[in-house]
Design a protein around this motif. Structure first.
Motif, PDB file in Angstrom:
ATOM      1  N   HIS A  46     -14.415  18.739   4.181  1.00  0.00           N
ATOM      2  CA  HIS A  46     -14.357  17.683   3.169  1.00  0.00           C
ATOM      3  C   HIS A  46     -13.074  16.860   3.337  1.00  0.00           C
ATOM      4  N   LYS A  47     -11.961  17.541   3.552  1.00  0.00           N
ATOM      5  CA  LYS A  47     -10.687  16.849   3.721  1.00  0.00           C
ATOM      6  C   LYS A  47     -10.675  16.034   5.022  1.00  0.00           C
ATOM      7  N   TRP A  48     -11.221  16.588   6.096  1.00  0.00           N
ATOM      8  CA  TRP A  48     -11.275  15.851   7.359  1.00  0.00           C
ATOM      9  C   TRP A  48     -12.083  14.564   7.192  1.00  0.00           C
ATOM     10  N   ALA A  49     -13.244  14.688   6.567  1.00  0.00           N
ATOM     11  CA  ALA A  49     -14.090  13.509   6.362  1.00  0.00           C
ATOM     12  C   ALA A  49     -13.424  12.533   5.398  1.00  0.00           C
ATOM     13  N   GLY A  50     -12.734  13.038   4.374  1.00  0.00           N
ATOM     14  CA  GLY A  50     -12.035  12.170   3.431  1.00  0.00           C
ATOM     15  C   GLY A  50     -10.935  11.368   4.104  1.00  0.00           C
ATOM     16  N   VAL A  51     -10.176  12.005   4.981  1.00  0.00           N
ATOM     17  CA  VAL A  51      -9.138  11.285   5.731  1.00  0.00           C
ATOM     18  C   VAL A  51      -9.787  10.232   6.623  1.00  0.00           C
ATOM     19  N   THR A  52     -10.918  10.576   7.228  1.00  0.00           N
ATOM     20  CA  THR A  52     -11.622   9.620   8.089  1.00  0.00           C
ATOM     21  C   THR A  52     -12.080   8.405   7.293  1.00  0.00           C
ATOM     22  N   VAL A  53     -12.633   8.625   6.098  1.00  0.00           N
ATOM     23  CA  VAL A  53     -13.038   7.504   5.243  1.00  0.00           C
ATOM     24  C   VAL A  53     -11.816   6.667   4.870  1.00  0.00           C
ATOM     25  N   PHE A  54     -10.704   7.325   4.582  1.00  0.00           N
ATOM     26  CA  PHE A  54      -9.470   6.611   4.236  1.00  0.00           C
ATOM     27  C   PHE A  54      -9.041   5.692   5.379  1.00  0.00           C
ATOM     28  N   VAL A  55      -9.127   6.185   6.614  1.00  0.00           N
ATOM     29  CA  VAL A  55      -8.785   5.365   7.779  1.00  0.00           C
ATOM     30  C   VAL A  55      -9.801   4.235   7.945  1.00  0.00           C
ATOM     31  N   LEU A  56     -11.083   4.566   7.809  1.00  0.00           N
ATOM     32  CA  LEU A  56     -12.129   3.553   7.972  1.00  0.00           C
ATOM     33  C   LEU A  56     -12.046   2.445   6.927  1.00  0.00           C
ATOM     34  N   VAL A  57     -11.692   2.788   5.697  1.00  0.00           N
ATOM     35  CA  VAL A  57     -11.616   1.739   4.670  1.00  0.00           C
ATOM     36  C   VAL A  57     -10.512   0.746   5.010  1.00  0.00           C
ATOM     37  N   TRP A  58      -9.413   1.225   5.587  1.00  0.00           N
ATOM     38  CA  TRP A  58      -8.349   0.294   5.986  1.00  0.00           C
ATOM     39  C   TRP A  58      -8.792  -0.567   7.165  1.00  0.00           C
ATOM     40  N   LEU A  59      -9.549   0.028   8.101  1.00  0.00           N
ATOM     41  CA  LEU A  59     -10.102  -0.776   9.198  1.00  0.00           C
ATOM     42  C   LEU A  59     -11.089  -1.810   8.656  1.00  0.00           C
ATOM     43  N   ARG A  60     -11.898  -1.373   7.698  1.00  0.00           N
ATOM     44  CA  ARG A  60     -12.870  -2.286   7.094  1.00  0.00           C
ATOM     45  C   ARG A  60     -12.174  -3.416   6.345  1.00  0.00           C
ATOM     46  N   LEU A  61     -11.112  -3.098   5.634  1.00  0.00           N
ATOM     47  CA  LEU A  61     -10.363  -4.145   4.935  1.00  0.00           C
ATOM     48  C   LEU A  61      -9.717  -5.117   5.915  1.00  0.00           C
ATOM     49  N   ALA A  62      -9.180  -4.599   7.014  1.00  0.00           N
ATOM     50  CA  ALA A  62      -8.589  -5.472   8.037  1.00  0.00           C
ATOM     51  C   ALA A  62      -9.655  -6.405   8.606  1.00  0.00           C
ATOM     52  N   TRP A  63     -10.836  -5.854   8.869  1.00  0.00           N
ATOM     53  CA  TRP A  63     -11.943  -6.667   9.370  1.00  0.00           C
ATOM     54  C   TRP A  63     -12.314  -7.725   8.332  1.00  0.00           C
ATOM     55  N   ARG A  64     -12.385  -7.311   7.080  1.00  0.00           N
ATOM     56  CA  ARG A  64     -12.798  -8.206   5.988  1.00  0.00           C
ATOM     57  C   ARG A  64     -11.809  -9.350   5.802  1.00  0.00           C
ATOM     58  N   VAL A  65     -10.513  -9.057   5.948  1.00  0.00           N
ATOM     59  CA  VAL A  65      -9.489 -10.093   5.790  1.00  0.00           C
ATOM     60  C   VAL A  65      -9.576 -11.118   6.916  1.00  0.00           C
ATOM     61  N   THR A  66      -9.974 -10.687   8.097  1.00  0.00           N
ATOM     62  CA  THR A  66     -10.007 -11.587   9.254  1.00  0.00           C
ATOM     63  C   THR A  66     -11.384 -12.192   9.518  1.00  0.00           C
ATOM     64  N   HIS A  67     -12.404 -11.778   8.772  1.00  0.00           N
ATOM     65  CA  HIS A  67     -13.759 -12.301   8.962  1.00  0.00           C
ATOM     66  C   HIS A  67     -14.377 -12.602   7.596  1.00  0.00           C
ATOM     67  N   ARG A  68     -14.669 -13.852   7.374  1.00  0.00           N
ATOM     68  CA  ARG A  68     -15.271 -14.241   6.093  1.00  0.00           C
ATOM     69  C   ARG A  68     -16.679 -13.677   5.981  1.00  0.00           C
ATOM     70  N   PRO A  69     -17.011 -13.139   4.815  1.00  0.00           N
ATOM     71  CA  PRO A  69     -18.383 -12.661   4.627  1.00  0.00           C
ATOM     72  C   PRO A  69     -19.316 -13.852   4.401  1.00  0.00           C
ATOM     73  N   PRO A  70     -20.588 -13.626   4.561  1.00  0.00           N
ATOM     74  CA  PRO A  70     -21.517 -14.723   4.257  1.00  0.00           C
ATOM     75  C   PRO A  70     -21.412 -15.098   2.775  1.00  0.00           C
ATOM     76  N   ALA A  71     -21.658 -16.351   2.496  1.00  0.00           N
ATOM     77  CA  ALA A  71     -21.604 -16.815   1.107  1.00  0.00           C
ATOM     78  C   ALA A  71     -22.691 -16.129   0.285  1.00  0.00           C
ATOM     79  N   LEU A  72     -22.391 -15.930  -0.976  1.00  0.00           N
ATOM     80  CA  LEU A  72     -23.403 -15.377  -1.877  1.00  0.00           C
ATOM     81  C   LEU A  72     -24.513 -16.414  -2.040  1.00  0.00           C
ATOM     82  N   PRO A  73     -25.733 -15.958  -2.308  1.00  0.00           N
ATOM     83  CA  PRO A  73     -26.835 -16.914  -2.470  1.00  0.00           C
ATOM     84  C   PRO A  73     -26.527 -17.943  -3.561  1.00  0.00           C
TER      85      PRO A  73
END
Length: 179
Positions: A46-73
């Motif tokens: 559980h802790k290993w996977a939790g740390v992995t999610v913690f790392v992935l969320v920061w990667l996802r946020l970095a991606w999100r900051v540098t790539h605009r999401p599609p506009a909402l309908p």
């Protein structure tokens, strides 16, 4: 601009969704088990996977900051758009707060996290049994909040798909093409 998310954004979304569902299920299952080698192994996973999610969320946020999401309908009301943005902000906040609360809890309880049994993660605070218990309660409450928010997120996507019949759900589904 595309109406769909990029393949990387979709991959991160679904990988994290699967990991978070697994972590929630494992966390609720293992919390009431009697102390045993099996329980300790489950806590490690559980802790290993939790740390992995913690790392992935920061990667996802970095991606999100540098790539605009599609506009909402355009058919979404301003209130619905505000709700969508607030919901996503809360999801990101919980994806950071939950692993952090688990890390703090482990530190306070005196159980260092060793990522995949190889990389020791430094304790953030000293051992404190009472604080560890308070952090365990916080960790559980945050996870219940995340579960409710994820259910709301899924219901909102279904509502858009089946009631509004717009592209909100399809634009995040795997194997859907960009427009």
């Amino acid at each position: 601009m595309s109406t769909h998310y990029t393949p990387l954004a979709k991959s991160l979304h679904w990988l994290m969704a699967l990991m978070i569902f697994g972590l929630l299920a494992l966390g609720f299952y293992m919390s009431d088990l009697p102390l045993s080698p099996e329980k300790l192994q489950l806590y490690s996973w559980h802790k290993w996977a939790g740390v992995t999610v913690f790392v992935l969320v920061w990667l996802r946020l970095a991606w999100r900051v540098t790539h605009r999401p599609p506009a909402l309908p355009g058919s979404m009301s301003p209130l619905m758009q505000l709700g969508a943005h607030a919901g996503h902000l809360m999801l990101y906040g919980l994806m950071i707060a939950i692993p952090l609360s688990g890390w703090l809890m482990s530190s306070a309880k005196g159980f260092q996290t060793v990522w995949f049994g190889v990389l020791p993660i430094p304790d953030l605070i000293g051992k404190d049994k009472a604080l560890g218990q308070s952090l365990a309660e916080l960790h559980e409450a945050l996870n219940i909040g995340l579960l409710l928010l994820v259910i709301g997120h899924a219901l909102a996507a279904a509502f858009h798909h089946f009631v509004h019949k717009d592209d909100t759900l399809r634009r995040m589904l795997p194997r859907t093409s960009k427009n």
